[in-house]
Motif scaffolding. Structure first.
Motif, PDB file in Angstrom:
ATOM      1  N   LEU A 247       0.843  -1.190   0.000  1.00  0.00           N
ATOM      2  CA  LEU A 247       0.000   0.000   0.000  1.00  0.00           C
ATOM      3  C   LEU A 247       0.876   1.236   0.000  1.00  0.00           C
ATOM      4  CD1 LEU A 247      -2.606   1.655   0.376  1.00  0.00           C
ATOM      5  CD2 LEU A 247      -2.412   1.229   2.847  1.00  0.00           C
ATOM      6  N   TYR A 275      -1.408  -1.311  -4.058  1.00  0.00           N
ATOM      7  CA  TYR A 275      -2.577  -0.497  -3.801  1.00  0.00           C
ATOM      8  C   TYR A 275      -2.127   0.936  -3.513  1.00  0.00           C
ATOM      9  CZ  TYR A 275      -5.244  -4.836  -3.070  1.00  0.00           C
ATOM     10  OH  TYR A 275      -5.843  -6.064  -3.217  1.00  0.00           O
ATOM     11  N   TRP A 297      -6.997   1.330  -2.823  1.00  0.00           N
ATOM     12  CA  TRP A 297      -7.114   0.592  -1.557  1.00  0.00           C
ATOM     13  C   TRP A 297      -8.593   0.495  -1.181  1.00  0.00           C
ATOM     14  CZ3 TRP A 297      -4.420  -2.547   1.327  1.00  0.00           C
ATOM     15  CH2 TRP A 297      -4.693  -2.713   2.683  1.00  0.00           C
ATOM     16  N   VAL A 309      -7.531  -8.310   0.553  1.00  0.00           N
ATOM     17  CA  VAL A 309      -6.576  -7.558  -0.275  1.00  0.00           C
ATOM     18  C   VAL A 309      -5.404  -8.431  -0.703  1.00  0.00           C
ATOM     19  CG1 VAL A 309      -7.203  -5.448   0.951  1.00  0.00           C
ATOM     20  CG2 VAL A 309      -5.109  -6.647   1.584  1.00  0.00           C
TER      21      VAL A 309
END
Length: 444
Positions: A247, A275, A297, A309
């Motif tokens: 992320l 993400y 995200w 995820v």
């Protein structure tokens, strides 16, 4: 107590490491990563290993390396034994361990994914087993406002609640906030530092977590080395290689280490899904990463949503390796592939893992007997998976543990395990929790 350095690791340190013992320490003409890569390949081709360069009768071997590295230069580097002994004492006093690519304790995720581009040496403090646990990589800018600091801390807390390791770079701003959120919530953290490992390892706030196995800190650079922009850029690939998903919380556009690392992952490495933050203030950098293939995200609010995820797939061709594809076959450049045959588990550890080709889940093809039908690639793969999982399950293991051992996603491991349960090969038990080989199969 830190483990003793293997002879191979000592040789690699002498060849590549500055061995900073204090102020005024002079750094000789060290081998660069590309130079060491060539030397390691040459030694492998002539069936030698780095430790052989330190043997009393190494004169012929040193001359044999002349086409790759100047003999006199090798002698100067290998002659730093006293300096090495000084820094080893310093590292041991600070509970800093060192592993090289020639050691069985070297993180397999780095060796599998980066191959010869994996750092020749890693310095660390804490339980290095955490480096094999995967998890979520969280990265971002150093200079951010309080709202993004809180955002990153919340992500770390959620990772801890889900039992997922938080992987980050230890830099001020987003990195430290995410790591702090995970640690304060009782989670585990892998920190990949670009500088000052020694200082971080001696930090009072870190010591208990390092000792308790909650935190591991590593760096491919000397523990006493200061900040260097190039080093900060280069360590980014290690963060992605150690994770299962990533992320990006904040990023400048077309500049900075966060941007460079994310672009390298999206365009070249493709180890894991990337993400980008999808709430809060707009960001030109994050918008540009989305155009390159990063995904928004999904803002999971609980553990179940967070777990999803890790099983996502991207819709573009800029996609991380598909679940089920052995990591050993990913991102391999034929020109970099090693030629040494895989060693058996009984082999000498230094030889077993010295820049070896990573064994694939798919066994080497052999000549089929006459008049037989070749199995499909899928059947061949699953046959190897079936055998590998049965060999792993000498004790009950959970799906997450099996996924880690096989270097695949938890989702893929669950698919394989369910199929084996349906085939009657495995059964899922409650106490102790985990999968086991059915008793009847133990005697077949």
């Amino acid at each position: 107590m830190t483990p003793a350095l293997s002879p191979n690791t000592q040789a690699i340190l002498l060849l590549t490491a500055p061995l900073i013992a204090g102020r005024g320490t002079s750094t000789p003409d060290l081998l660069t990563p590309s130079e060491y890569k060539r030397l390691a390949r040459h030694l492998r081709e002539i069936q030698h290993q780095p430790a052989d360069l330190l043997s009393p009768d190494a004169a012929d071997l040193l001359r044999g390396c002349q086409p790759v590295v100047d003999e006199a230069r090798l002698q100067r580097l290998l002659g730093r034994g006293f300096l090495l002994s000084q820094v080893i004492e310093r590292w041991q006093a600070r509970a800093i361990w060192v592993v090289s690519r020639a050691d069985v304790d070297y993180p397999r995720r780095l060796k599998v994914r980066l191959r010869e581009d994996a750092p020749a040496v890693l310095y660390g403090c804490g339980d290095n087993a955490l480096l094999e646990s995967g998890g979520l990589a969280v990265v971002g800018s150093r200079r951010v406002d309080d709202s993004l600091i809180g955002y990153a801390m919340n992500i770390g807390q959620l990772a801890a609640q889900a039992g997922r390791t938080l992987v980050s770079g230890g830099a001020k701003g987003i990195d430290q906030a995410a790591m702090r959120g995970a640690m304060e919530s009782g989670g585990t953290v892998s920190g990949v530092l670009a500088d000052s490992l020694e200082k971080a390892a001696m930090n009072r706030e870190h010591r208990n977590m390092l000792l308790d196995g909650q935190l591991v800190l590593i760096s491919p650079y000397d523990p006493s080395a200061g900040f260097n922009v190039g080093n900060a850029m280069q360590r980014n690939k290690l963060i992605y290689a150690l994770s299962d998903a990533s992320l990006v919380v904040s990023s400048d556009l077309n500049k900075g280490g966060t941007w460079a690392g994310a672009v390298e992952q999206l365009d070249k490495l493709k180890f894991v899904p990337v993400y980008v933050r999808s709430t809060g203030d707009e960001s030109n950098g994050l918008d540009a990463l989305r155009k390159k293939g990063a995904m928004p995200w999904p803002n999971p609010q609980d553990v179940d949503a967070f777990e999803k995820v890790f099983g996502a797939t991207a819709s573009s061709d800029k996609v991380f390796p598909q679940p089920g594809l052995p990591l050993s076959s990913r991102n391999e450049d034929a020109s970099e592939a090693t030629s040494a045959p895989p060693m058996t588990s009984e082999a000498t550890p230094e030889l077993e893992v010295l820049d070896e080709p990573t064994p694939s889940l798919v066994p080497a093809p052999s000549e089929p007997p006459a008049a037989t039908v070749e199995p499909s690639p899928a059947e061949t793969l699953f046959a190897a998976v079936r055998e590998s999982i049965q060999q792993l399950l000498k004790v009950p293991m959970k799906d997450v543990e099996i996924a880690t051992a096989l270097d695949v996603s938890t989702g893929q491991a669950k698919v394989w395990l369910q199929r084996l349960v349906e085939e009657g090969v495995l059964e899922k038990q409650k106490k102790p929790a985990g999968y086991v080989v059915k008793q009847s199969r133990l005697f077949e």
